[in-house]
Design a protein around this motif. Sequence first.
Motif, short mmCIF file in Angstrom:
data_model
loop_
_atom_site.label_atom_id
_atom_site.label_comp_id
_atom_site.label_asym_id
_atom_site.label_seq_id
_atom_site.Cartn_x
_atom_site.Cartn_y
_atom_site.Cartn_z
N GLY A 75 0.83 -1.20 0.00
CA GLY A 75 0.00 0.00 0.00
C GLY A 75 0.86 1.24 0.00
N GLY A 79 4.00 0.47 -3.01
CA GLY A 79 3.76 -0.18 -4.28
C GLY A 79 3.21 0.71 -5.37
N ALA A 80 1.91 0.91 -5.36
CA ALA A 80 1.26 1.59 -6.49
C ALA A 80 1.15 3.09 -6.25
CB ALA A 80 -0.12 0.99 -6.71
N ILE A 81 1.09 3.82 -7.36
CA ILE A 81 0.85 5.26 -7.30
C ILE A 81 -0.64 5.44 -7.58
CG2 ILE A 81 1.59 7.50 -8.19
CD1 ILE A 81 4.19 6.26 -7.93
N ARG A 82 -1.41 5.62 -6.53
CA ARG A 82 -2.86 5.48 -6.64
C ARG A 82 -3.53 6.48 -7.59
NH1 ARG A 82 -5.38 2.70 -2.46
NH2 ARG A 82 -6.90 4.37 -2.30
N PRO A 83 -3.11 7.75 -7.63
CA PRO A 83 -3.83 8.64 -8.54
C PRO A 83 -3.55 8.37 -10.02
CG PRO A 83 -2.56 9.88 -6.90
CD PRO A 83 -2.12 8.47 -6.83
N LEU A 84 -2.47 7.68 -10.34
CA LEU A 84 -2.11 7.46 -11.74
C LEU A 84 -2.89 6.28 -12.30
CD1 LEU A 84 1.76 7.93 -12.12
CD2 LEU A 84 -0.06 9.57 -12.49
N PHE A 130 -2.19 2.00 -16.74
CA PHE A 130 -1.12 1.84 -17.72
C PHE A 130 0.13 2.62 -17.31
CE2 PHE A 130 -0.71 5.71 -20.31
CZ PHE A 130 -1.85 6.41 -19.97
N GLN A 131 -0.06 3.78 -16.67
CA GLN A 131 1.12 4.56 -16.28
C GLN A 131 1.84 3.90 -15.12
OE1 GLN A 131 0.17 8.68 -15.70
NE2 GLN A 131 -0.54 8.94 -17.81
N ASP A 182 -7.14 3.08 -18.35
CA ASP A 182 -7.15 4.47 -17.91
C ASP A 182 -7.59 4.63 -16.46
OD1 ASP A 182 -6.21 6.24 -19.73
OD2 ASP A 182 -8.07 6.31 -20.89
N PRO A 214 -7.73 4.91 -12.66
CA PRO A 214 -6.71 5.12 -11.63
C PRO A 214 -6.58 3.88 -10.74
CG PRO A 214 -8.26 6.93 -11.68
CD PRO A 214 -8.82 5.86 -12.55
N ASN A 256 -8.72 3.12 -7.63
CA ASN A 256 -10.10 2.62 -7.70
C ASN A 256 -10.17 1.11 -7.75
OD1 ASN A 256 -10.51 5.31 -7.97
ND2 ASN A 256 -11.63 5.22 -9.90
#
Lengths: 326, 506
Positions: free
Chosen positions: B345, B348-353, B356-357, B397, B399, B402
């Motif tokens: 959490g 790891g991930a870049i939540r707003p992006l 695919f980015q 696309d 984010p 979500n």
Amino acid sequence: MKQLIKSREAILTAAIVVLLGLIATRFPAFVTPGNLAAVFNDTSPLIILAIGQMIVILTKCIDLSVAATLALTGMVCAMINVAAPGVPVFVIVAVAIGMGMALGAFNGVLTWKLGIPPIVVTLGTMTIYRGIIFLISDGKWVNSHEMTPAFKALPRVAFLGLPALSWLAIAIILIAFVAMTRTTLGRAFFAVGGNPHAAVYTGINVGRTQFWAFVASGGLAGLTGYLWVSRYAVAYVDIALGFELDVVAACVIGGIAISGGIGSVGGAVLGAIFLGVIKNALPVVNISPFWQMAISGSAIIIAIAVNTRAGRSKGRVILKKTEAEA
Amino acid sequence: MLADHAADAPILRLDRITKTFPGVKALSEVQLALYPGQVTALIGENGAGKSTLVKVLTGIYQPDGGQITVDGTPVSFPTAQDAAAHGITAIHQETVLFDDLTVAENIFLGHAPKGRFGLIDTAAQRRMARDLLDSIGAEIDPDTRLRDLGIASKHLVAISRALSIDARVVVMDEPTAALSHKEIHELYDLVEQLKSQGKAILFISHKFDEIFKIADRYTVFRDGQFVADGRIADVTEGDLVKMMVGREVDQIFPKRTPNIGAEVLEVVGYSHPTEFADIGFTLRAGEILGFYGLVGAGRSEFMQALFGITKPSKGVTKIDGQIRVIRSPAEAVNAGIVYVPEDRGLQGAIRPLPIFQNVTLASLNRTPRKGFINLANEFALAREYTKRLDLRAASLDTPVGNLSGGNQQKVVIAKWLATQPKVIILDEPTKGIDIGSKAAVHDFMAELASQGLAVIMVSSEIPEVLGMSDRVIVMRDGRMVAEVSGPEMTPETLVRHAAGIAEATL
């Protein structure tokens, strides 16, 4: 969220149109194409600075020194022009951008290498840069008659009916759009603000990315410094005093999240235009400057309220799992 | 319970306590009894349910079933204050106190002595704090800010706080984990003192030597279930280890025939001034190498150094026989090493992006035109790896914020696979996820290895380490203490090496 930003840009555009409509009922001349172009031209410095600020805010930083950078660079440009009238304008523009980038780099280094919070760094450099203007100018003004005609002419040169100042703003919007969506550095700005920890593991150097954001903001502020001084044909210690707050406000209204990671060039531009329309229209329709401030302030708070509501998650989906468990 | 203690009724008793989290049964009908003037050691592997039990005891979690009795009376602890009101207090692994308040303020926060007008009587507070600190022999000035104290002194402050609310039950959750040898002995003295005052103590520790030194009783948990309890005098270390790990194989791991290839990674003499020393091993393509050890044994710290996040003081990394200098994560990724951190959490991930980015983020620097992104290529790359991981989302696309947790994890793994690594480091890959998702992660890990990736798996769960690894390195106190493979890979061996128990006692 991307749809949301898009719709937020749509909302902002709609708000600007409604605002123009309201103004038109009281003062139809305001919405003539010629006057709208003039408003855009007048807002151009704010647009350019808001784009720089947006990049900085995206990376979870803030640049409070933009107006001071603008003023210092503007003063240096004016003094070069006075001391050596023969120096061509394009050299002065290059000096302005280079010097702005250097001032931004100073902010960036303090943030990156010393780990000082950006709000503290730029609050400090804001004062330092203003102080330097006083030191180099002895507090004296550089007035219109001391500047060469070429120095003053650039922002005003008209091309296809728009002054060069507007064209520069448009060019910067386009360059920024490409840089933010089509380059790895642009992507890194979003990543660093969206989740700095994850960015580290992805191989992105968070501090260096923030450094480049400050350099970008400084460079744009430097360019604006020349444009400002040549357009108003005067340079003194207090030009653009407090303007950094308008710049941050434009970003906030434009949906750039102060917590970083969310924002767009379009948002920053529309936020700046929204503020620009208010500033230009209210005097025309005879509303006192105090109301102007109150209306700008309300716009900021409404924008933040909308952002917060949109950003609030709908709670975690736990229930389904519990059912599956049972 | 034991007959000879029938007269000595427990202060606190837990009976058939159950606590369920979505998808996980953390505690299943467990029991525990704490007696006045006695130290009960709670023993179990990571994930056995010890921390959950402490949280139930201190009113942070509400049990779903079962009963808590204090002095024979049924009670419930809807809030932490209710637990404290019944005299139950906990001293946590990482002390939960306030760094910027003074020692006296920390001790009396929430129940400070009041003077006139209901204002805090600071003089009385200081005096009472002084008395409490004196009573446990702590030479700490009550006016010191907590920030300026060492970890051992902070523990003493926490204990003083426990005493200030007139605690009858003191829970100590791995209190010695961060203490020096001398400080540990001072803590033992203090525990003796608390015992002599008739307090019941629950002592959670992984270290068998200290359990045998200070505990009177033991309770063993395994996988959230009660296994056994009794008196320490009646058991040996070997008995306890067997109770801790002895289990039926209730988890099925993917069957794989390791297809081990050429040597990919060689690490020689990795050392760090404070975190680890002399780590060296080799890793081959298609191999899964397990890293086992107690929490805090330096495994993650070593991995972070290997990945270039922290800097080792010395050591050499060779990839495919070539020395590679790794000073930053970017260089590690370029060298073909990727690291999937424990806290996905946070790290790891870049939540707003958008998806695919996120997937392409670590691979962007290898695009043909350096610095610029070709959106078509980027989408193609993202589509390839999301498809490989069977990630179902409406659109690339979307984010990442979500997505569900499992899908976010797939995005993170897709991101790493897109860099086409040679070595993948998975830090606690199944921590905190339910059994079904665990199996999926295990299958996936096996698939990665079968495709020729060299896998390093850091795990604190013995079944996982044994079920997945071809070879296991055990770390203790920042050093490699054993490298086991084949028939040597037994739960007892791992626990013995990790806890530092001599072979003879088993």
